[in-house]
Design an enzyme around this catalytic site. Structure first.
Site, PDB file in Angstrom:
ATOM      1  N   LYS A  16      60.799 -76.356   4.159  1.00 22.25           N
ATOM      2  CA  LYS A  16      60.588 -76.452   2.716  1.00 22.25           C
ATOM      3  C   LYS A  16      59.169 -76.003   2.406  1.00 22.25           C
ATOM      4  O   LYS A  16      58.266 -76.025   3.253  1.00 22.25           O
ATOM      5  CB  LYS A  16      60.810 -77.871   2.191  1.00 22.25           C
ATOM      6  CG  LYS A  16      59.912 -78.962   2.808  1.00 22.25           C
ATOM      7  CD  LYS A  16      58.535 -79.105   2.195  1.00 22.25           C
ATOM      8  CE  LYS A  16      57.755 -80.268   2.834  1.00 22.25           C
ATOM      9  NZ  LYS A  16      56.315 -80.273   2.451  1.00 22.25           N
ATOM     10  N   PRO A 102      56.558 -75.443  13.246  1.00 18.74           N
ATOM     11  CA  PRO A 102      55.430 -76.122  13.895  1.00 18.74           C
ATOM     12  C   PRO A 102      55.303 -77.564  13.416  1.00 18.74           C
ATOM     13  O   PRO A 102      55.591 -77.867  12.250  1.00 18.74           O
ATOM     14  CB  PRO A 102      54.221 -75.288  13.454  1.00 18.74           C
ATOM     15  CG  PRO A 102      54.636 -74.688  12.149  1.00 18.74           C
ATOM     16  CD  PRO A 102      56.104 -74.423  12.271  1.00 18.74           C
ATOM     17  N   MET A 103      54.870 -78.442  14.312  1.00 18.11           N
ATOM     18  CA  MET A 103      54.581 -79.819  13.909  1.00 18.11           C
ATOM     19  C   MET A 103      53.242 -79.833  13.191  1.00 18.11           C
ATOM     20  O   MET A 103      52.327 -79.092  13.541  1.00 18.11           O
ATOM     21  CB  MET A 103      54.568 -80.726  15.136  1.00 18.11           C
ATOM     22  CG  MET A 103      55.910 -80.788  15.853  1.00 18.11           C
ATOM     23  SD  MET A 103      55.903 -81.853  17.311  1.00 18.11           S
ATOM     24  CE  MET A 103      55.838 -83.467  16.554  1.00 18.11           C
ATOM     25  N   GLY A 104      53.116 -80.671  12.161  1.00 17.88           N
ATOM     26  CA  GLY A 104      51.881 -80.729  11.398  1.00 17.88           C
ATOM     27  C   GLY A 104      51.650 -79.480  10.581  1.00 17.88           C
ATOM     28  O   GLY A 104      50.514 -79.117  10.290  1.00 17.88           O
ATOM     29  N   GLY A 105      52.736 -78.827  10.175  1.00 16.19           N
ATOM     30  CA  GLY A 105      52.612 -77.585   9.427  1.00 16.19           C
ATOM     31  C   GLY A 105      52.841 -77.721   7.936  1.00 16.19           C
ATOM     32  O   GLY A 105      52.606 -76.781   7.181  1.00 16.19           O
ATOM     33  N   GLY A 106      53.358 -78.869   7.491  1.00 14.25           N
ATOM     34  CA  GLY A 106      53.649 -79.038   6.066  1.00 14.25           C
ATOM     35  C   GLY A 106      54.952 -78.409   5.635  1.00 14.25           C
ATOM     36  O   GLY A 106      55.242 -78.310   4.441  1.00 14.25           O
ATOM     37  N   LEU A 107      55.768 -77.998   6.612  1.00 16.07           N
ATOM     38  CA  LEU A 107      57.046 -77.350   6.306  1.00 16.07           C
ATOM     39  C   LEU A 107      58.223 -78.323   6.353  1.00 16.07           C
ATOM     40  O   LEU A 107      59.368 -77.923   6.131  1.00 16.07           O
ATOM     41  CB  LEU A 107      57.295 -76.196   7.283  1.00 16.07           C
ATOM     42  CG  LEU A 107      56.280 -75.050   7.207  1.00 16.07           C
ATOM     43  CD1 LEU A 107      56.454 -74.105   8.393  1.00 16.07           C
ATOM     44  CD2 LEU A 107      56.421 -74.292   5.895  1.00 16.07           C
ATOM     45  N   GLY A 108      57.934 -79.585   6.653  1.00 16.78           N
ATOM     46  CA  GLY A 108      58.972 -80.613   6.617  1.00 16.78           C
ATOM     47  C   GLY A 108      59.899 -80.613   7.813  1.00 16.78           C
ATOM     48  O   GLY A 108      61.014 -81.136   7.729  1.00 16.78           O
ATOM     49  N   SER A 111      61.276 -84.138   8.937  1.00 13.80           N
ATOM     50  CA  SER A 111      62.151 -84.697   7.902  1.00 13.80           C
ATOM     51  C   SER A 111      63.455 -83.920   7.812  1.00 13.80           C
ATOM     52  O   SER A 111      64.536 -84.499   7.636  1.00 13.80           O
ATOM     53  CB  SER A 111      61.439 -84.667   6.546  1.00 13.80           C
ATOM     54  OG  SER A 111      60.323 -85.515   6.543  1.00 13.80           O
ATOM     55  N   ASP A 144      60.091 -87.483   2.462  1.00  9.92           N
ATOM     56  CA  ASP A 144      60.723 -86.189   2.178  1.00  9.92           C
ATOM     57  C   ASP A 144      62.186 -86.127   2.614  1.00  9.92           C
ATOM     58  O   ASP A 144      62.909 -85.204   2.228  1.00  9.92           O
ATOM     59  CB  ASP A 144      59.974 -85.056   2.895  1.00  9.92           C
ATOM     60  CG  ASP A 144      58.620 -84.759   2.282  1.00  9.92           C
ATOM     61  OD1 ASP A 144      58.320 -85.317   1.210  1.00  9.92           O
ATOM     62  OD2 ASP A 144      57.864 -83.977   2.880  1.00  9.92           O
TER      63      ASP A 144
END
Length: 294
Positions: A16, A102-108, A111, A144
């Site tokens: 997302k 990626p982890m910690g990427g803000g792409l959800g 979630s 999220d």
């Protein structure tokens, strides 16, 4: 579906973007009030599920450094198992994860993986829980998660739990750049310099700002201060348009006119910067696979 089947069901777990993100206040419990626009991408992780005749859960591959029971995918499956057990059902599953986001990427990614797990197992285990019921379970796993369960681009308020679908958002092409840093959500939301008093917008004004490419992410400045690579990546993409960070980062995105234009911009970026090109979509690809396009 017959519980003795060994067939695998493969379902996407899409990324997302937060097309804008304003923080309008902080509650007494420490959670932040926000306003945001979510849109999905036709890009993400992929999960495959095979139901078992016992109540065992397996997940492959194992994620190094993460306890099995702490994985959001397993937490999501366990939350549905408890509902199945309450009905006298004995449900298990083998789960395979193809991790792309990626982890910690803000792409959800986490979630989305959890939501896809709940959506798929609800179907495979024939639990017949509604999306609303699944969302109420899912919010305990992450703010999220309900957005991914409901599967529609949306306007979200509160801590992200108040959702209004936005089926008519422009489905643009995006170039997404992923700096090689991990952005810590808790660190950003606890930072003293984080903007917490943005003016509360009505949805129409927010959408007008988004359409005019005049929107922002209140987490961006603090995230760039904590991780200078985010700021550098924003500066790189800003040469080609108006770049923004998604969520609490670290990924940065640029809306572009076409897939071809995205490719042209990507070719001008440093080779060591990880990028991908994806189209925005107002219906989650997980929903398309499980429930069709309508």
């Amino acid at each position: 579906m017959d519980n003795n089947t060994t067939a695998w069901l493969t379902v996407p777990a899409p990324a997302k973007l937060n097309l804008m993100l304003h923080i309008t206040g902080r509650r007494e419990d420490g959670y932040h009030e926000l306003q945001t626009i979510f849109q999905f991408l036709d890009y993400g992780d992929q999960l495959s599920f095979q139901i078992r005749t016992d109540d065992t859960l397996t997940l492959t591959p194992e994620i190094s450094g993460l306890n099995f029971e702490d994985n959001l995918i397993i937490k999501a499956a366990r939350s549905l198992q408890s509902h199945a057990n309450a009905r006298g059902k004995n449900c298990g599953a083998n789960i395979r994860l193809e991790k792309t986001l990626p982890m910690g990427g803000g792409l959800g990614g986490g979630s989305s993986d959890a939501a896809t797990t709940m959506l798929a197992l609800n179907v495979l285990w024939q639990l017949e829980l509604s999306l609303e019921e699944l969302a109420k379970i899912g919010v305990k796993l992450g703010a999220d998660v309900p957005v991914f369960i409901k599967g529609q681009a949306c306007w979200a308020e509160g801590i992200g739990e108040k959702i209004i679908p936005l089926p008519d958002l422009a489905e643009n092409w995006f170039l997404v750049a992923c700096p090689n840093v991990h952005s810590d959500t808790k660190e950003i939301f606890s930072h003293k310099e984080l903007t917490r008093d943005s003016q509360i917008l009505n949805m129409r004004h927010a959408l007008e700002g988004q359409a005019a490419n005049n929107s922002r992410n209140d987490c961006q400045l603090v995230a760039s201060k904590l991780n200078p690579e985010i700021g550098k990546t924003l500066n790189l993409l800003n040469k080609f348009g108006s770049a923004k960070m998604t969520g609490t980062g670290a990924c940065v995105f640029l809306s572009v006119a076409s897939e071809n234009k995205a490719t042209q911009v990507a070719n001008k970026l440093p080779a060591e910067l990880t990028t991908f090109i994806a189209k925005g979509t107002n219906l989650s690809s997980a929903h398309k696979v499980l429930f069709g396009s309508v």
